[in-house]
Design an enzyme around this catalytic site. Structure first.
Site, short mmCIF file in Angstrom:
data_model
loop_
_atom_site.label_atom_id
_atom_site.label_comp_id
_atom_site.label_asym_id
_atom_site.label_seq_id
_atom_site.Cartn_x
_atom_site.Cartn_y
_atom_site.Cartn_z
N LYS A 180 52.33 20.01 -20.15
CA LYS A 180 53.25 20.86 -20.91
C LYS A 180 54.19 19.96 -21.70
CE LYS A 180 56.71 24.44 -20.46
NZ LYS A 180 57.34 25.41 -19.55
N LYS A 203 64.61 20.02 -22.63
CA LYS A 203 63.81 19.90 -21.41
C LYS A 203 62.99 18.61 -21.41
CE LYS A 203 63.66 24.92 -20.70
NZ LYS A 203 62.85 26.08 -20.27
N GLU A 219 48.92 13.46 -15.55
CA GLU A 219 49.53 14.68 -14.99
C GLU A 219 48.46 15.63 -14.45
OE1 GLU A 219 52.67 15.55 -14.60
OE2 GLU A 219 53.82 14.18 -15.87
N LYS A 234 49.69 23.06 -22.99
CA LYS A 234 50.65 23.92 -23.67
C LYS A 234 51.63 23.09 -24.48
CE LYS A 234 54.48 26.84 -22.35
NZ LYS A 234 55.34 27.17 -21.26
C1 PBG Z 1 59.45 27.78 -19.14
C2 PBG Z 1 58.39 28.36 -20.00
C3 PBG Z 1 58.37 28.28 -21.39
C4 PBG Z 1 57.23 28.95 -21.82
C5 PBG Z 1 56.58 29.45 -20.68
N1 PBG Z 1 57.31 29.06 -19.55
C6 PBG Z 1 59.33 27.70 -22.36
C7 PBG Z 1 60.11 26.53 -22.04
O1 PBG Z 1 59.56 25.54 -21.50
O2 PBG Z 1 61.28 26.56 -22.34
C8 PBG Z 1 56.86 29.09 -23.25
C9 PBG Z 1 55.83 30.06 -23.61
C10 PBG Z 1 55.87 30.45 -25.05
O3 PBG Z 1 56.56 29.84 -25.89
O4 PBG Z 1 55.18 31.42 -25.36
N2 PBG Z 1 59.27 27.84 -17.78
#
Ligand code: PBG
Length: 310
Positions: A180, A203, A219, A234
């Site tokens: 991610k 983050k 990871e 993602k």
């Molecule tokens: C955070 C989380 C995020 C998304 C899913 N879970 C955003 C972030 O990391 O701030 C993003 C999904 C999307 O943008 O559709 N736990």
């Protein structure tokens, strides 16, 4: 006959935002065409998915501000919005639809970070993992089929796996958000769960640097070793090279999340007359299959399934 890849509704996972109330359908400005729905409405959306051949929905709660706190304790409440939605879907539909649930604290914290933070605002890995374990068991107790930790803390997959087994949830799967990236494509999602205005800082301490590729493989390797049944990359489209590398190097299913900013980008392009919406949706989703995905989380899932079903 010479098409190497096909896209079907069975490839799709539909992310849904849950909110309080009854009969609520609340549009999200930065995610045109997507709403937050109350639990009773979410059950209807599960109906829609079943009818269209979409095998799984992913749930995200818009927790009311007065239920948020610095420690995100609402995540552990067996009657929180998420658990009520899981139970309602499962009691209406049983095994006809898979329910994938998000494990991370950002929908519950007052500061919008995915974990617990110290006074300087740094996320505390191990303290957070202890919370995530209880959050995962709470969701599994409510009936979740697939637990999907999106928080990126180290060691959480192994800890969650152990806790699920100790609590009799041997059949609950884990789909790890393994790769991610700290992305600019998450804005509309943060609006949808109500964490955007709350979030201080970024983050980057726990999400990956978009410059890195080998790190993604490390990871993924760790999460598989700890017991992940499948892994996720993602965002999606800008990271198809990562999907392909994961596919070529590991033998667990790899999923991608076509995230909120990607959805918004397609909608904006279509609205501006820069491209044909239907064609953009089908082409981008097919690209995930070509890259090696077993499935795709997409806010376009229903629209795509309707087109694919003809
Ligand atoms: C955070 C989380 C995020 C998304 C899913 N879970 C955003 C972030 O990391 O701030 C993003 C999904 C999307 O943008 O559709 N736990």
């Amino acid at each position: 006959m010479v098409r190497e890849n096909i896209l079907t509704p069975a490839d799709l996972i539909w992310p849904l935002f849950v909110t309080e109330g009854e009969g609520v359908d609340e549009p999200i400005a930065t995610l045109p065409g997507v709403s937050r729905w109350s639990v009773d409405q979410i059950v209807h959306r599960a109906d829609d998915a079943i009818e269209l051949g979409i095998p799984c929905i992913a749930l995200f709660p818009n927790t009311q501000a007065d239920r948020r706190s610095d420690d995100g304790a609402e995540a552990l409440n067996p009657d929180n919005l998420m658990c009520r939605a899981i139970r309602a879907i499962k009691s209406a539909h049983g095994d006809k639809i898979g329910v994938l649930t998000d494990v991370a604290l950002d929908p519950y914290t007052a500061h919008g970070q995915d974990g617990l933070v110290d006074d300087a605002g740094y996320v505390l890995n191990d303290e957070t993992v202890a919370m995530l374990v209880d959050q995962a068991v709470n969701q599994a107790d409510a009936g979740a089929d697939i637990i999907a930790p999106s928080d990126m803390m180290d060691g959480r997959i192994g800890a969650i796996r152990k806790a699920l087994e100790m609590n009799g949830h041997n059949n609950v799967q884990i789909m790890s958000y393994a790769a991610k990236f700290a992305s600019a494509f998450y804005g509309p999602f943060r609006d949808a769960v109500g964490s955007r205005g709350l979030l201080k800082g970024d983050k980057k301490g726990y999400q990956m640097d978009p410059a890195n590729s080998d790190e993604a493989l490390r990871e993924v390797a760790m999460d598989i070793a700890e017991g992940a049944d499948s892994v996720m990359v993602k965002p999606g489209l800008p990271y198809l090279d990562i999907v392909r590398r994961v596919k070529d190097n590991f033998d667990v299913p790899v999923f991608a999340y076509q995230v909120s900013g990607e959805y918004a980008m397609i909608e904006a392009a279509a609205a501006a007359g820069a491209g044909d919406r239907d064609a953009l949706v089908l082409e981008t989703l097919l690209a995930f299959k070509r890259a090696g995905c077993s499935g795709i989380l997409s806010y376009h899932a229903v629209h795509a399934a309707r087109m694919l079903n003809g």
